[in-house]
Design a protein around this motif. Structure first.
Motif, PDB file in Angstrom:
ATOM      1  N   VAL A 177       0.839  -1.201   0.000  1.00  0.00           N
ATOM      2  CA  VAL A 177       0.000   0.000   0.000  1.00  0.00           C
ATOM      3  C   VAL A 177       0.877   1.256   0.000  1.00  0.00           C
ATOM      4  O   VAL A 177       0.658   2.191  -0.788  1.00  0.00           O
ATOM      5  N   LEU A 178       1.885   1.269   0.854  1.00  0.00           N
ATOM      6  CA  LEU A 178       2.770   2.429   0.940  1.00  0.00           C
ATOM      7  C   LEU A 178       3.548   2.634  -0.360  1.00  0.00           C
ATOM      8  O   LEU A 178       3.730   3.768  -0.824  1.00  0.00           O
ATOM      9  N   ASP A 179       4.004   1.531  -0.955  1.00  0.00           N
ATOM     10  CA  ASP A 179       4.722   1.623  -2.231  1.00  0.00           C
ATOM     11  C   ASP A 179       3.818   2.168  -3.328  1.00  0.00           C
ATOM     12  O   ASP A 179       4.251   2.979  -4.156  1.00  0.00           O
ATOM     13  N   ALA A 180       2.564   1.724  -3.331  1.00  0.00           N
ATOM     14  CA  ALA A 180       1.623   2.195  -4.352  1.00  0.00           C
ATOM     15  C   ALA A 180       1.353   3.688  -4.203  1.00  0.00           C
ATOM     16  O   ALA A 180       1.339   4.428  -5.193  1.00  0.00           O
ATOM     17  N   VAL A 181       1.164   4.124  -2.972  1.00  0.00           N
ATOM     18  CA  VAL A 181       0.928   5.555  -2.723  1.00  0.00           C
ATOM     19  C   VAL A 181       2.137   6.373  -3.150  1.00  0.00           C
ATOM     20  O   VAL A 181       2.015   7.428  -3.777  1.00  0.00           O
ATOM     21  N   HIS A 182       3.318   5.874  -2.812  1.00  0.00           N
ATOM     22  CA  HIS A 182       4.569   6.574  -3.181  1.00  0.00           C
ATOM     23  C   HIS A 182       4.714   6.681  -4.699  1.00  0.00           C
ATOM     24  O   HIS A 182       5.230   7.669  -5.216  1.00  0.00           O
ATOM     25  N   ALA A 183       4.256   5.642  -5.424  1.00  0.00           N
ATOM     26  CA  ALA A 183       4.358   5.627  -6.890  1.00  0.00           C
ATOM     27  C   ALA A 183       3.130   6.241  -7.560  1.00  0.00           C
ATOM     28  O   ALA A 183       2.984   6.152  -8.781  1.00  0.00           O
ATOM     29  N   ASN A 184       2.248   6.836  -6.745  1.00  0.00           N
ATOM     30  CA  ASN A 184       1.042   7.477  -7.260  1.00  0.00           C
ATOM     31  C   ASN A 184       0.132   6.494  -7.995  1.00  0.00           C
ATOM     32  O   ASN A 184      -0.472   6.812  -9.019  1.00  0.00           O
ATOM     33  N   ARG A 185       0.053   5.270  -7.432  1.00  0.00           N
ATOM     34  CA  ARG A 185      -0.853   4.254  -7.956  1.00  0.00           C
ATOM     35  C   ARG A 185      -1.984   4.031  -6.957  1.00  0.00           C
ATOM     36  O   ARG A 185      -1.868   4.355  -5.781  1.00  0.00           O
ATOM     37  N   ILE A 186      -3.071   3.449  -7.421  1.00  0.00           N
ATOM     38  CA  ILE A 186      -4.179   3.113  -6.526  1.00  0.00           C
ATOM     39  C   ILE A 186      -3.762   1.902  -5.697  1.00  0.00           C
ATOM     40  O   ILE A 186      -3.439   0.849  -6.257  1.00  0.00           O
ATOM     41  N   PRO A 187      -3.758   2.021  -4.372  1.00  0.00           N
ATOM     42  CA  PRO A 187      -3.296   0.899  -3.545  1.00  0.00           C
ATOM     43  C   PRO A 187      -4.347  -0.197  -3.430  1.00  0.00           C
ATOM     44  O   PRO A 187      -5.546   0.057  -3.544  1.00  0.00           O
ATOM     45  N   GLY A 188      -3.877  -1.400  -3.209  1.00  0.00           N
ATOM     46  CA  GLY A 188      -4.773  -2.506  -2.927  1.00  0.00           C
ATOM     47  C   GLY A 188      -5.161  -2.504  -1.456  1.00  0.00           C
ATOM     48  O   GLY A 188      -4.785  -1.604  -0.702  1.00  0.00           O
ATOM     49  N   PRO A 189      -5.878  -3.520  -1.003  1.00  0.00           N
ATOM     50  CA  PRO A 189      -6.327  -3.566   0.392  1.00  0.00           C
ATOM     51  C   PRO A 189      -5.235  -4.054   1.338  1.00  0.00           C
ATOM     52  O   PRO A 189      -4.287  -4.735   0.916  1.00  0.00           O
ATOM     53  N   ILE A 190      -5.367  -3.700   2.596  1.00  0.00           N
ATOM     54  CA  ILE A 190      -4.555  -4.323   3.637  1.00  0.00           C
ATOM     55  C   ILE A 190      -5.191  -5.677   3.935  1.00  0.00           C
ATOM     56  O   ILE A 190      -6.399  -5.761   4.190  1.00  0.00           O
TER      57      ILE A 190
END
Length: 200
Positions: A177-190
């Motif tokens: 999730v954190l990697d997706a946010v950092h890459a400006n992607r839609i994150p998956g679920p926890i």
């Protein structure tokens, strides 16, 4: 939001498994949780949950508790917290930087966030094993019995696994999730336990 929802669904699973009323209220409350839990669903659920789960007169106490049930809960939480802290460290996450816990003097804020959807394992075992006992002592045999939750098999989205692996799955999903946010992607679920399938 996901962590608070997990907390409430875990509480509902405990009540249902013990044959107590009140699980449906908690499940409905979980569906009402907003980002940041602005409507305080977690605290509403806690008041409802502890009143039903524990005997009359019980009051949840963290630091300095001396009554039999709180001592057992706090011991179980400490063991669970250490498992989560270890997994966070292995994943390279800074435990000081929490999602919902912000205490600057607490080096394990993030562990205190991620413990929420797993607390039900400790609470279920304490309610199942110790509520009916009148003994006040908490001896080595009791501690050994309580920490058996470490070897519990947990239903997770990717399959069934023991608690340490389940925690690793949750932590790994948080990293993604954190990697997706950092890459400006839609994150998956926890990824959290599938409470409706517990216990296996």
């Amino acid at each position: 939001q996901s962590l608070v929802q997990g907390r409430l669904r875990g509480e509902a699973a405990v009540l249902r498994n013990l044959g107590k009323k009140g699980a449906l209220f908690l499940e409905r409350l979980a569906n009402q949780v907003q980002p940041g839990d602005k409507s305080q669903c977690e605290s509403q659920g806690a008041r409802h949950y502890w009143k039903i789960l524990m005997p009359d007169g019980f009051k949840r106490s963290k630091q300095g508790a001396t009554d039999a049930l709180n001592v057992r809960l706090n011991f179980g939480y400490a063991v669970l917290r250490s498992l989560i802290a270890r997994s966070l460290a292995c994943a390279g996450l800074n435990g000081c930087l929490g999602v919902g816990h912000y205490n600057q003097q607490n080096p394990l804020n993030l562990a205190d966030d991620l413990i929420e959807p797993y607390r039900f394992l400790v609470e279920w075992r304490v309610a199942l094993k110790f509520v009916q006992r009148e003994q006040q002592t908490f001896n080595a045999e009791d501690r050994k019995d309580l920490v058996k939750f470490i070897s519990d098999v947990i239903p997770m989205p990717q399959g069934e696994c023991r608690l340490p692996s389940a925690i690793e799955t949750t932590v790994d999903s948080l990293v993604q999730v954190l990697d997706a946010v950092h890459a400006n992607r839609i994150p998956g679920p926890i990824l959290l336990p599938e409470y409706q399938r517990w216990p296996l």
